[in-house]
Design a protein around this motif. Sequence first.
Motif, PDB file in Angstrom:
ATOM      1  N   ASN A 128       0.814  -1.225   0.000  1.00  0.00           N
ATOM      2  CA  ASN A 128       0.000   0.000   0.000  1.00  0.00           C
ATOM      3  C   ASN A 128       0.842   1.269   0.000  1.00  0.00           C
ATOM      4  O   ASN A 128       0.296   2.366  -0.197  1.00  0.00           O
ATOM      5  CB  ASN A 128      -0.925   0.020   1.210  1.00  0.00           C
ATOM      6  CG  ASN A 128      -2.038  -1.002   1.098  1.00  0.00           C
ATOM      7  OD1 ASN A 128      -2.429  -1.392  -0.012  1.00  0.00           O
ATOM      8  ND2 ASN A 128      -2.549  -1.444   2.234  1.00  0.00           N
ATOM      9  N   ARG A 129       2.153   1.128   0.190  1.00  0.00           N
ATOM     10  CA  ARG A 129       3.002   2.314   0.258  1.00  0.00           C
ATOM     11  C   ARG A 129       4.010   2.384  -0.884  1.00  0.00           C
ATOM     12  O   ARG A 129       4.984   3.128  -0.809  1.00  0.00           O
ATOM     13  CB  ARG A 129       3.710   2.365   1.614  1.00  0.00           C
ATOM     14  CG  ARG A 129       2.750   2.822   2.719  1.00  0.00           C
ATOM     15  CD  ARG A 129       3.228   2.426   4.096  1.00  0.00           C
ATOM     16  NE  ARG A 129       2.322   2.935   5.123  1.00  0.00           N
ATOM     17  CZ  ARG A 129       1.165   2.383   5.434  1.00  0.00           C
ATOM     18  NH1 ARG A 129       0.763   1.301   4.771  1.00  0.00           N
ATOM     19  NH2 ARG A 129       0.397   2.894   6.377  1.00  0.00           N
ATOM     20  N   GLU A 170       5.027   3.341  -4.858  1.00  0.00           N
ATOM     21  CA  GLU A 170       4.677   4.475  -5.717  1.00  0.00           C
ATOM     22  C   GLU A 170       3.432   4.170  -6.552  1.00  0.00           C
ATOM     23  O   GLU A 170       2.561   5.033  -6.741  1.00  0.00           O
ATOM     24  CB  GLU A 170       5.857   4.802  -6.627  1.00  0.00           C
ATOM     25  CG  GLU A 170       7.066   5.358  -5.905  1.00  0.00           C
ATOM     26  CD  GLU A 170       6.780   6.690  -5.222  1.00  0.00           C
ATOM     27  OE1 GLU A 170       5.901   7.431  -5.739  1.00  0.00           O
ATOM     28  OE2 GLU A 170       7.386   6.974  -4.185  1.00  0.00           O
ATOM     29  N   ARG A 220       0.378   4.565  -4.373  1.00  0.00           N
ATOM     30  CA  ARG A 220       0.042   5.970  -4.087  1.00  0.00           C
ATOM     31  C   ARG A 220      -0.575   6.645  -5.314  1.00  0.00           C
ATOM     32  O   ARG A 220      -1.511   7.433  -5.180  1.00  0.00           O
ATOM     33  CB  ARG A 220       1.292   6.703  -3.629  1.00  0.00           C
ATOM     34  CG  ARG A 220       1.841   6.190  -2.310  1.00  0.00           C
ATOM     35  CD  ARG A 220       3.029   7.025  -1.836  1.00  0.00           C
ATOM     36  NE  ARG A 220       3.623   6.453  -0.633  1.00  0.00           N
ATOM     37  CZ  ARG A 220       3.160   6.643   0.599  1.00  0.00           C
ATOM     38  NH1 ARG A 220       2.077   7.382   0.773  1.00  0.00           N
ATOM     39  NH2 ARG A 220       3.743   6.087   1.639  1.00  0.00           N
ATOM     40  N   GLY A 265      -4.041   5.394  -5.524  1.00  0.00           N
ATOM     41  CA  GLY A 265      -4.885   6.045  -4.529  1.00  0.00           C
ATOM     42  C   GLY A 265      -5.254   7.462  -4.930  1.00  0.00           C
ATOM     43  O   GLY A 265      -6.391   7.906  -4.727  1.00  0.00           O
ATOM     44  N   ALA A 266      -4.251   8.186  -5.510  1.00  0.00           N
ATOM     45  CA  ALA A 266      -4.537   9.553  -5.945  1.00  0.00           C
ATOM     46  C   ALA A 266      -5.564   9.560  -7.072  1.00  0.00           C
ATOM     47  O   ALA A 266      -6.480  10.405  -7.095  1.00  0.00           O
ATOM     48  CB  ALA A 266      -3.250  10.227  -6.386  1.00  0.00           C
ATOM     49  N   PHE A 286      -6.002   6.134   0.654  1.00  0.00           N
ATOM     50  CA  PHE A 286      -4.608   6.250   1.101  1.00  0.00           C
ATOM     51  C   PHE A 286      -4.413   5.400   2.352  1.00  0.00           C
ATOM     52  O   PHE A 286      -5.275   5.378   3.248  1.00  0.00           O
ATOM     53  CB  PHE A 286      -4.255   7.706   1.387  1.00  0.00           C
ATOM     54  CG  PHE A 286      -4.452   8.613   0.209  1.00  0.00           C
ATOM     55  CD1 PHE A 286      -3.482   8.690  -0.789  1.00  0.00           C
ATOM     56  CD2 PHE A 286      -5.603   9.376   0.075  1.00  0.00           C
ATOM     57  CE1 PHE A 286      -3.661   9.518  -1.883  1.00  0.00           C
ATOM     58  CE2 PHE A 286      -5.777  10.206  -1.011  1.00  0.00           C
ATOM     59  CZ  PHE A 286      -4.816  10.278  -1.999  1.00  0.00           C
ATOM     60  N   GLU A 300      -2.353   5.752   4.829  1.00  0.00           N
ATOM     61  CA  GLU A 300      -2.147   6.474   6.083  1.00  0.00           C
ATOM     62  C   GLU A 300      -3.464   6.906   6.735  1.00  0.00           C
ATOM     63  O   GLU A 300      -3.530   7.092   7.946  1.00  0.00           O
ATOM     64  CB  GLU A 300      -1.267   7.712   5.831  1.00  0.00           C
ATOM     65  CG  GLU A 300       0.185   7.408   5.492  1.00  0.00           C
ATOM     66  CD  GLU A 300       0.374   7.021   4.034  1.00  0.00           C
ATOM     67  OE1 GLU A 300      -0.646   6.982   3.297  1.00  0.00           O
ATOM     68  OE2 GLU A 300       1.511   6.748   3.620  1.00  0.00           O
TER      69      GLU A 300
END
Length: 554
Positions: free
Chosen positions: A149-150, A152, A155, A158-159, A242, A244
């Motif tokens: 999940n972290r 690139e 991310r 997710g964006a 995301f 986080e």
Amino acid sequence: MTQIIQALGILSRLMLAALWIALCAPSVLAQESPIEPQDSETTESEIFKAPVIVDGDTLFFLRGSSALPAPERAERVQNSIIEVAEASESPTVDIAFEETELGIRIRADGVIISIVTVADAELDQMELDVLSFLHGDAIEEAIITYRANRTEQARVSGAIEAVAWTFGFAVFIVAILWLHRRIRRRTLAFVQGYLEDVETATAKSVQAEAIAALVRYGLNFILLVIFFLGFYYYLSFVLLAFAETRYFAQLLLTYLTEPVLLIFKGIISYIPNLIMLALISWVTMYIIKGMRVFFDAVEAGTFDMGDFEKHWVNPTFNIARVVVILIALVFAVPYIPGSDSAAFQGLTILVGAMLSLGANSVVSNMLAGLFVIYRRSTSIGDRIQIGDHIGDVVQIKLMETHLKSIKNELISIPNAQLMNSDVVNFSKKTDGSGLLLHTTVGIGYEEPPEKIEAMLIEAANRTKGIKAKPEPFVLWTALADYAINYQINGYSTRGSIIPKIKSDLHRNIVAVFNENNVQIMTPSYMADPPEPKIPAEHWDGHLAHETHEDADKS
């Protein structure tokens, strides 16, 4: 951020409430029933365990002890898993198991994560080896997922997902605004189309604009609720994109989704009761419609019910309808949500006490209204006298009776007062002869009584509204100091114009006595004047002039 802080505040309050219930409930229940060992063990296991959560996903539960509470132990395991996951970007994890005196130790990439103890196995009612393997598998999957999940790619994905949700929310806002404007334009035209006949029938007492405003308010409130739900879920899904913020997104979804799902589940489980309530409502409406048809037939004369008067039809129908509705409520109460709860029962007791303490006058007027409606002394259209009030009965309600006075004034009299007062009815026929009207005049002793009686009877015969048969008669009511009081009596069946009849009678008495040069002594008499106060020739001339004018008009 404000939503997140509020969510955390609500979560903390829920935890405090749960802790208070867990601590206080046993002492309260101890006064009612003995505590069973199984319940105490369940309560203890609920208190001394805590979940291990990574990125919002619950991996497993750990048992605590007095030396190491469950929340602290679960937090250590969470931090160890996150530390191992952040130490490398490898897509694989090396999980190892070691037997120790305390239990089976689990390592991930050489780092100690947790020790599965015998107490943990007893908590989950599983073998120690099996539980250790399951914990290790959950830890491995959590680390791999945390690293995935972290990346690139994750991310960027997710964006893109957040942008897609934002675009969808923008379209959603445009749709809400379009509906809002359309509601403003179309509601008035829609309501006017359906209420045009109602406005005409009620002389515009029912305004279409007012109804349209209420409809717009209701629809706008629904749109506001839909907008709030859309914004709430939009924020949750954006945070869910995301890693986080995924934990906070799951909190937001839990706070709203669980109550909504509970409501829908409650509605679905309540469908049989709703069907029963609908059946009771349908049967009640069918019975009321049948009663309406029956009472309409009675009012039209199709059914002969003996002495049942027509003006009793609507009050009797209303009473029967209320009785049917009350019986239906008795059958429907067990199927109403929460009817068996202590709160509902307490509310009904409170409402009953309030009605019994504060509605004495209302109940007395209602009971009096029933007696007024069904007793035969007063009917709609009767001319009655209650105290100082004289008027025609125009409406008999359950709480009050309306009179229209002879001066066209509307008088509202409470039915309790109507029951406790003497009522004079000028319209009811008792023996068929009619109402006996009377008035008294005082005439000096020097006048022959036969002459006076004949003049009074002549005046009564000239009066329209007084019957010729039975014939009018004269009574001597008193022998006063200076005069004899003669009372002229005549029968009349026109009770609605009594004041007019009495006025004509008085006019005719004065005319007849002046024609015969007889002085009326009422109200008081001292001596005869030198000349008559009203000369006979003047009175005759006045009458002749009025007669001539009446002839010209005719």
